[in-house]
Structures are given as C-alpha cells and as structure tokens.
Design an enzyme around this catalytic site. Structure first.
Site, short mmCIF file in Angstrom:
data_model
loop_
_atom_site.label_atom_id
_atom_site.label_comp_id
_atom_site.label_asym_id
_atom_site.label_seq_id
_atom_site.Cartn_x
_atom_site.Cartn_y
_atom_site.Cartn_z
CE LYS A 37 -4.29 1.59 2.13
NZ LYS A 37 -5.30 1.33 3.16
CD GLU A 49 -20.03 -1.96 8.74
OE1 GLU A 49 -19.10 -1.22 8.35
OE2 GLU A 49 -20.36 -3.03 8.16
NE ARG A 71 -22.46 -3.22 4.37
CZ ARG A 71 -21.29 -3.72 3.98
NH1 ARG A 71 -20.19 -3.38 4.59
NH2 ARG A 71 -21.24 -4.58 2.99
#
Length: 622
Positions: A280, A364, A392
């Site tokens: 990354k 979540e 969600r």
C-alpha cells in the site's frame, strides 16, 4: 507523461513491451500523486495496485468483461486506463468524476461500489447470469484483505466454490495475513499450476475422462487422490476447502507474473482465487512509511508530504474525549468500532483502555449483535459506526437489540451530508430507519457541548437502545450545551421553524436575514428526535399559524413527516406546513455547502421558502 499521453487506452496496453510497461506504471504513479494531491482522495490504495490494474487490462477487456471492485477505493488507476485522464482534475467534485466505480460514468465500470465485502456476491451473480444467458465474457472481483473481515464475503466465497462457475476472485492483500506461510512446497505447486502446459494437460485430461464410459467417476476418484496427497504434504488453504482453485501468494508488483497468473485463471473455466501481495502506498516514500495517513487525504504538497496541522476540533474528537471520561467514571463502559478507530475518534480510548476497546473489522452487523451480547451481561457497550455503514446492521438492531430492550448505545458518526464521497456515503437515512425501531431513543446534538451532555445522558441515564447522531467536521456558530429534548432558541410570531443538529446554524442565519425584511421566525431546536416531545412545537404553531421543518435527511421517516402526520391526526390548524429536506434522492459528491444549495436546504432556500409562506398567507387574507 510521455507514454501515458500517447496511448489509446486501454487497448494499447496489450502491445507494450516490458520497458514500456515499466514506464507506464511509473507515469501512472506520478500522475496519481500529482492529481490527488490537488483534489484529495484515496491515494495509498491506488499507488499499491498500479501493476495489478495494468495486468488486468492486459488480459481482460472491460468493455465486455466485468471487473467488480470491492469498496472501490482502489479504482483510480482503472479510471485513468479507461479514458478518464482529462477529467481527473474534477475527482470527487460536484459534477465531476466519482471517487468510486460508477456504471453511468463509464461502460468500463461494471458495478457501483462504496461499501465493503459485496464484490464476490455481485461477481457471482454476474457469472451466473452469463451462464444462464449463454454469453461469453469473464467476471473478475477485486477484493481487498480488509473486505474479508465482513461476513458477506464468506457467504459468497462458500457459494462461489460450490457453483463451479468460471469466475476469477483476486485477493489484494496489502496488510493482513490471510493464509499461513506454507513454505517451499506450496510456492512450488503454485508456480506449477500457473504453467500453460499444466493447465492444458488438466483440461485435456478432464475432457477425455468425460467422454469415456464411467470417466466422470474415475476423474473424481483421481482428483480425490491428488487432493489427499496434497493435503498430506501441506495444509490446504481455506479457499480450496471452499471449492476454489487457489494460486498464491503472487508478487503484486511483478507484471509478468501477474499477467501469467491472470491468463491461467481466465483459461481455467472454474472458480479461482488469486492471492496477490501488494504494498500500500508503493512508489511514494511518505505513503510507504505511513500508508494509513495516506489512505484518504485532503489536498496537500506532495513534495513535502501531508503536513501535521491543527485542525478545528470536530464532533468525532469530542465524542472520543467524552468516552474517555465516561470509561474512567464507569468500568462497565466499552467501545466498539468497525475498522474505523481513528475516524470515530477512538484512538485515545484504544490506547488507554485496550481491554475495553474492540475493533471488529468491517462487520457492522457483528458489531451491533456483539454489543447486544455485552449489554445482556450488564456491560455498557458504545458502538461507533458511520451512519452510511450502520444501514447494514438494521436487522441486528431490531432482532438482537430492541426486541430485548437492551441498553446498547450507537454513536452514529458522519450523520447528514458528508460531501466528496458521494451517494454511497451520505448519512441521510439513519433518522428514517432508526425511528422505526421500537424502544429506540435518538439524540441529535447541535454542538460539541451538546454531544458531550447527550452522550453522558445516553450512556449513564437512558434505558434501552439509544443513538446519538452527529455530523462530520466542526460545530458552527451555535455552541450551547445541555441534553434537553426540545428548546426554543428564538421567539417569533410569523413562522415556527423546527430543526435539529447543525441545521440550527442555517436556521439562525435565515431568521436574522428575515428580521431585516419584517418577518419574525420562532426557532425550536430538537435535542431528542425520537421519541419527540411535541407540546412546545404545537403551542408555537397555534401561535404563528405556520410550520417549517428543516432537516438534512431524506423525507421518508423524517421528523417533518412525523410532525405533519401528528398535526393532521390531531386536527391542529395551520395556514402553511412546509418540509425542507432532501426529498427522495441519492445525493452526489460535492462540498457540503454545494450540496445543501443543490438540495434546497441552505440559508437562501430557507429565506425564500418562509417569504413564500408569509406571502401566501397575506394573499389568502386579501
């Protein structure tokens, strides 16, 4: 950008030699760095997938092949390679390029993205539709390792392996170890699988067995023997146990290896997972050292890196500071977040109370249900989740929390318009869906002081499920405190203006401007929007004869809709009732001020609407 400017993208990529491909990757990184430093956006993840994205466009044709991104943070390179270079200066701006894949922006974008863990499900649906329609195209789902902390990804992996559908899943692993290091044998077998001769032999062998009497049974028998031998030599990967062909780990910055691997996966004709290791932030020293800082950036000087600056205090910081004090006061207080420790202001809490802090990953639903379990055992869990992601967990709120009237506190961050992340991230639905949950209490602070007071009320005094919703960024001119359910902020005689949260600042500014035009506005601010305390509002409307409700949410389930319904049911007379909200729409990217103006809930719009209300009433009187 000598090479990038000359190419007809993405078709020309297939004809470049090794030297040109290396130049292209360098130019893509430089272009990305220079442009995102001006517009802001997701930088580190895109710097890490340059070679992988180039390899994907060497092997596949995204005018017909379906490339599905998970989350979509890493789609910028794909956008550059598919004809959007000239538009890149408009990234994440009103009317400009979206920061996420968007099919109505380009035919190369197969599916909209913004939330995590769904790309494998979407890709498998596309693969099955292709088979049912007897069409010819490849389906590729590009998934980050973070997305595999979400349960939906595992449901899809399990089904994909069982399906037998030709389908390529690429696991872009840039930070989390997914499978154990299985040593030299695993790497050797992975390299052997990728050889064209091995793939060709495997296909010929399977076709031959299918033609022979009893061949299918013989093929399954020999396949089982092979699997047993392999398992005796090394541990089988989790993905192979699910029925997926697995290859990896593969160096995600080795273009030749990536291209070879993708050709193999495409030719296999069955579900396959390529495990790719990327860095990354690759190619920019600052982001390589601190990729978390460069995940999402505001405009910055790329030569100096992101400067540490003293930003104005924000609601998330006020939340985090208050949670530290509450945890010190009561040892039952715990915090939960779904991969957003810093974003929700909980870094300090995590450092001071590591035993009472839980980051559950991008999950979540699990976060809310785990909170229910903790609450059932006399803990006080506070789950800090962005409004857009809390959607969600609706089922868990109803079934696991509210049904048992458990004291779970939801800290609903990024409530309201959030700006440049666009449609997938605007926090404009939580008032509507939270209000449908029985036993739910919802606070909406308008200032940092109110957030502190209301959070204390929610954690230590309120019973049952409770939500405290607050916006991104800093407070406005209103800085009062307290946790009152309803408060008259300004006396008036012509119109009753009801609002909550930071919309109070728009209301106050509008009222001051209307004063100069001889219109007197009474402002009532709700601190608790569910259950509503309506006596003060009704008394005010009876006095002024006109009601306007200002909200930064969609209309369905809004406070205004509920108030209008209440007034109709109780036959409360009013000359005019106006609801100012976002209506029924998805709100695009742009600055928050631009979006408020676009949606008609800014100061100018409030002034105009109230003048119309007063004028209509005077006209009726004449």
């Amino acid at each position: 950008m000598e090479l990038l400017d000359k190419l007809a993208l993405p078709s020309d990529i297939k004809n470049l030699d090794d030297r040109q491909l290396k130049t292209l990757c360098n130019e893509l990184r430089q272009f990305m760095l220079h442009n995102v430093s001006k517009t802001g956006g997701h930088l580190a993840s895109n710097l890490g997938v340059v070679e992988l994205t180039v390899a994907l466009h060497r092997v596949f044709d995204t005018t017909k092949d379906r490339l599905v991104f998970d989350v979509g943070h890493q789609s910028y390179i794909h956008k550059l390679l598919t004809g959007r270079i000239s538009q890149f200066g408009t990234l994440r701006q009103l009317g400009g390029l979206s920061g996420f894949p968007k099919p109505d922006e380009s035919r190369h974008d197969a599916f909209i993205a913004g939330h995590a863990s769904n790309a494998i499900s979407v890709g498998l649906g596309m693969a099955r539709a292709r088979s049912l329609g007897r069409r010819e195209y490849s389906v590729i789902s590009l998934v980050g390792d973070g997305a595999l902390t979400g349960g939906l990804a595992y449901e899809a992996l399990n089904d994909a392996g069982e399906s037998g559908e030709p389908f390529v899943i690429i696991l872009n692993d840039n930070g989390m170890s997914i499978t154990p290091n299985v040593g030299g044998i695993a790497k050797y077998l992975s390299r052997q699988r990728l050889k064209p001769s091995y793939t060709a032999f495997k296909k010929r062998y399977r076709r031959l067995m299918e033609k022979l009497p009893g061949g299918r049974g013989l093929y399954r028998f020999t396949h089982n023997i092979k699997s047993a031998v392999k398992q005796a030599l090394l541990h089988c990967s989790m993905f192979e146990e699910m029925g997926l062909q697995y290859a990896g780990p593969i160096d995600g910055h080795d273009l030749d290896r990536l291209t070879e691997s993708l050709h193999w996966a495409k030719s296999l004709g069955e579900p396959v997972l390529l495990h790719v290791i990327t860095q990354k932030g690759k190619g920019y020293v600052y982001s390589e050292l601190t990729p978390d800082v460069y995940h999402g950036v505001s405009p910055f000087d790329y030569k100096k890196g992101v400067a540490a600056c003293a930003d104005a205090p924000c609601f998330s910081q006020a939340f985090g500071d208050t949670m530290l004090r509450l945890a010190q006061q009561d040892c039952r207080v715990c915090t939960i977040t779904a991969a957003m420790t810093a974003g929700t202001g909980l870094s300090g809490f995590a450092a001071k109370y590591p035993d009472r802090f839980f980051d559950v990953g991008i999950a979540e639903g699990h976060a809310v249900t785990m909170a229910a379990g903790m609450a059932s055992q006399d803990m006080i869990p506070v789950a800090a989740i962005y409004s857009t992601f809390l959607q969600r967990a609706y089922d868990m709120l109803v079934h696991d929390v509210a049904l048992s009237d458990l004291h779970v506190v939801l800290a609903v961050d990024r409530a309201g318009l959030v700006g440049s992340d666009g449609e997938t991230h605007q926090g404009i639905y939580d008032v509507g869906f939270l209000s449908t949950v029985p036993n739910m209490t919802i606070y909406s602070p308008a200032s940092h002081a109110e957030l502190r007071d209301m959070l204390r009320e929610a954690v230590l005094k309120t019973k049952g499920p409770v939500a405290v919703r607050y916006p991104r960024g800093a407070e406005g001119r209103y800085n009062g405190g307290g946790a009152k359910a309803v408060k008259t902020i300004r006396e008036g005689s012509d119109v009753t203006l009801v609002t909550y949260g930071v919309s109070i600042n728009t209301a106050l500014e509008a009222a001051e401007r209307l004063d100069t035009q001889g219109v007197s506005v009474e402002i009532i601010k709700l601190g608790r929007i569910c259950p509503m305390q309506t006596d003060t509002i009704i008394a005010s409307v009876k006095k002024t004869g006109r009601l306007l409700v200002l909200e930064e949410v969609v209309e369905a389930g809004s406070v205004g809709e509920r108030l209008a319904g209440l007034m109709a049911c109780q036959r409360i007379p009013a000359e005019s009732v106006r609801l100012m909200n976002l209506g029924s729409r998805f709100v695009p990217q742009g600055t928050v001020d631009e979006l408020r103006a676009l949606c008609g809930i800014d100061t100018d719009s409030v002034v105009k609407t109230i003048l119309e209300q007063v004028a209509d009433a005077k006209g009726d009187a004449v």
